[in-house]
Design an enzyme around this catalytic site. Sequence first.
Site, mmCIF file in Angstrom:
data_model
loop_
_atom_site.group_PDB
_atom_site.id
_atom_site.type_symbol
_atom_site.label_atom_id
_atom_site.label_comp_id
_atom_site.label_asym_id
_atom_site.label_seq_id
_atom_site.Cartn_x
_atom_site.Cartn_y
_atom_site.Cartn_z
ATOM 1 N N ASP A 32 15.690 -32.611 -42.989
ATOM 2 C CA ASP A 32 14.807 -32.273 -41.859
ATOM 3 C C ASP A 32 14.164 -30.673 -41.887
ATOM 4 O OD1 ASP A 32 13.728 -33.620 -38.836
ATOM 5 O OD2 ASP A 32 13.196 -31.959 -39.286
ATOM 6 N N ASP A 54 12.458 -28.839 -46.681
ATOM 7 C CA ASP A 54 11.155 -29.424 -46.635
ATOM 8 C C ASP A 54 10.639 -30.112 -47.775
ATOM 9 O OD1 ASP A 54 8.942 -30.210 -47.322
ATOM 10 O OD2 ASP A 54 7.789 -28.400 -47.200
ATOM 11 N N SER A 118 4.208 -48.477 -41.201
ATOM 12 C CA SER A 118 3.762 -48.017 -40.052
ATOM 13 C C SER A 118 2.294 -49.374 -39.876
ATOM 14 C CB SER A 118 3.294 -47.006 -39.995
ATOM 15 O OG SER A 118 2.076 -46.961 -39.235
ATOM 16 N N TYR A 142 -2.926 -41.015 -42.191
ATOM 17 C CA TYR A 142 -2.061 -41.457 -41.886
ATOM 18 C C TYR A 142 -1.772 -42.777 -42.607
ATOM 19 C CZ TYR A 142 1.859 -42.978 -39.116
ATOM 20 O OH TYR A 142 3.602 -43.082 -39.026
ATOM 21 N N LYS A 146 0.175 -43.622 -45.521
ATOM 22 C CA LYS A 146 2.030 -44.819 -45.360
ATOM 23 C C LYS A 146 1.986 -45.716 -46.314
ATOM 24 C CE LYS A 146 4.939 -43.404 -42.405
ATOM 25 N NZ LYS A 146 6.344 -43.202 -42.321
ATOM 26 N N VAL A 172 6.973 -47.444 -32.262
ATOM 27 C CA VAL A 172 8.071 -47.217 -31.258
ATOM 28 C C VAL A 172 8.091 -46.481 -30.232
ATOM 29 C CG1 VAL A 172 10.672 -47.059 -32.320
ATOM 30 C CG2 VAL A 172 8.571 -47.809 -33.552
HETATM 31 C C1 UD1 Z 1 -0.153 -45.518 -34.688
HETATM 32 C C2 UD1 Z 1 0.327 -47.159 -35.244
HETATM 33 C C3 UD1 Z 1 1.909 -46.821 -34.939
HETATM 34 C C4 UD1 Z 1 2.658 -45.249 -35.929
HETATM 35 C C5 UD1 Z 1 2.325 -43.981 -34.922
HETATM 36 C C6 UD1 Z 1 2.483 -43.411 -35.471
HETATM 37 C C7 UD1 Z 1 -1.523 -48.514 -34.522
HETATM 38 C C8 UD1 Z 1 -1.227 -49.753 -34.309
HETATM 39 N N1 UD1 Z 1 0.104 -48.030 -34.611
HETATM 40 O O1 UD1 Z 1 -0.388 -45.577 -33.491
HETATM 41 O O2 UD1 Z 1 2.597 -47.760 -36.281
HETATM 42 O O3 UD1 Z 1 4.514 -45.442 -35.560
HETATM 43 O O4 UD1 Z 1 0.690 -44.200 -35.324
HETATM 44 O O5 UD1 Z 1 2.129 -42.050 -34.780
HETATM 45 O O6 UD1 Z 1 -2.134 -47.874 -36.048
HETATM 46 N N2 UD1 Z 1 -3.434 -42.765 -26.262
HETATM 47 C C9 UD1 Z 1 -4.294 -43.188 -24.717
HETATM 48 N N3 UD1 Z 1 -3.647 -41.893 -24.113
HETATM 49 C C10 UD1 Z 1 -2.756 -40.831 -24.818
HETATM 50 C C11 UD1 Z 1 -2.481 -41.251 -25.782
HETATM 51 C C12 UD1 Z 1 -2.330 -42.439 -27.071
HETATM 52 O O7 UD1 Z 1 -4.885 -43.755 -24.459
HETATM 53 O O8 UD1 Z 1 -2.236 -39.971 -23.754
HETATM 54 C C13 UD1 Z 1 -3.920 -44.930 -27.091
HETATM 55 C C14 UD1 Z 1 -4.636 -44.613 -28.227
HETATM 56 O O9 UD1 Z 1 -5.688 -44.174 -28.435
HETATM 57 C C15 UD1 Z 1 -4.287 -45.655 -28.804
HETATM 58 C C16 UD1 Z 1 -2.775 -45.420 -27.939
HETATM 59 O O10 UD1 Z 1 -3.129 -45.420 -27.080
HETATM 60 O O11 UD1 Z 1 -4.488 -46.726 -29.042
HETATM 61 C C17 UD1 Z 1 -1.632 -45.846 -29.569
HETATM 62 O O12 UD1 Z 1 -1.406 -44.278 -29.544
HETATM 63 P P1 UD1 Z 1 -0.520 -44.129 -30.277
HETATM 64 O O13 UD1 Z 1 0.927 -43.224 -29.206
HETATM 65 O O14 UD1 Z 1 -1.139 -41.929 -30.664
HETATM 66 O O15 UD1 Z 1 0.092 -44.791 -31.645
HETATM 67 P P2 UD1 Z 1 -0.879 -45.389 -32.116
HETATM 68 O O16 UD1 Z 1 -1.900 -44.257 -33.385
HETATM 69 O O17 UD1 Z 1 -1.216 -46.523 -32.182
#
Ligand code: UD1
Length: 316
Positions: A32, A54, A118, A142, A146, A172
Amino acid sequence: MSSYLVTGGAGFIGSHLSEELVRRGHRVRVVDSLVTGKRHNLDHISGVEFIEGDLAEMPVAEKAVAGMDYVLHQAAIPSVPRSVNDPIRSHRANLDATINVLVAARDAKVKRLVFAGSSSEYGNTPTLPKREDMPANPLSPYALQKNAAVVYCQLFTRLYGFETVTIRYFNVFGPRQDPGSPYSGVISLFATALLVGKPPTIYGDGEQTRDFTYVANVVDGVLRACEAPKAAGEIINVATGTRISLNELLKVMNRIVGTNLPAIYSETRAGDVKDSQADITKAKTLLGYTPIVSFEDGLKMTLEWCRSEIATAASR
Ligand code: UD1
């Protein structure tokens, strides 16, 4: 007993994989860079060999894979918005490191490499749930990185006979998911906000949906993928097969915590996918996988962990 290299093993998912492997009596080595991983995520697990380095540096990859039976390649900078803001850094961590690990593991005669794919690779598909045979449509660096890594994995199986399996993760969550950055996963951010009594932020209208998967489920899927006879060269969704909107997620979390905090709504994030839900038929068929921890039980365990982290931080 087999030997496993967990790349990114000091991170959220990697530390759960390491813990379960040790529990099953295997030998575990972690590599890591500690850019997003934390050394203390492994403190409670005994007997893990740790290499700090790295993987985008080939000698680090070569040293890490030496003598290993399996490689669980989890190391990444796992964030859509972070990749939008800094595509070069995330390319190096997500793709340059992967080609090094693939070449090094192939040359070291590793039996099988399991790659952390992902759900973002799918982008906005016209239909749900998302099946592995749907074309990739990356909406962010990203997702593109992936996806390119997955294509590399498949190519290494076809071209060199080196066994790889991609387990495609869908949002996850669980204990040890770091809530400490604006790039953190939404559940960790909502949990911390509710527990300290602050309104969480929702980007967009909150009607976007996700297949939130408790970490023990993906650990089970990945470890099954190491052994499954027909999995080599495949991409396999590992998730719950359901979806929930962010507005609904916040309601459920408010109920569990016993709060009633409304969200602050902000602009939709660049690169954000609208809906995400996995078809898990292939995981059932090829891996004998079925989710072992429900969404709500997983949320409760995650909130418990966040509560104790906040209490520990307050007592320092
Ligand atoms: C994405 C990928 C996931 C990957 C992850 C890595 C998709 C569908 N999923 O997750 O497979 O493992 O990236 O990080 O693309 N949000 C809020 N408020 C917050 C934070 C986030 O509303 O404070 C919203 C985001 O805009 C998004 C959702 O919550 O719509 C989930 O966000 P996040 O948990 O960052 O993951 P993804 O970007 O969906």
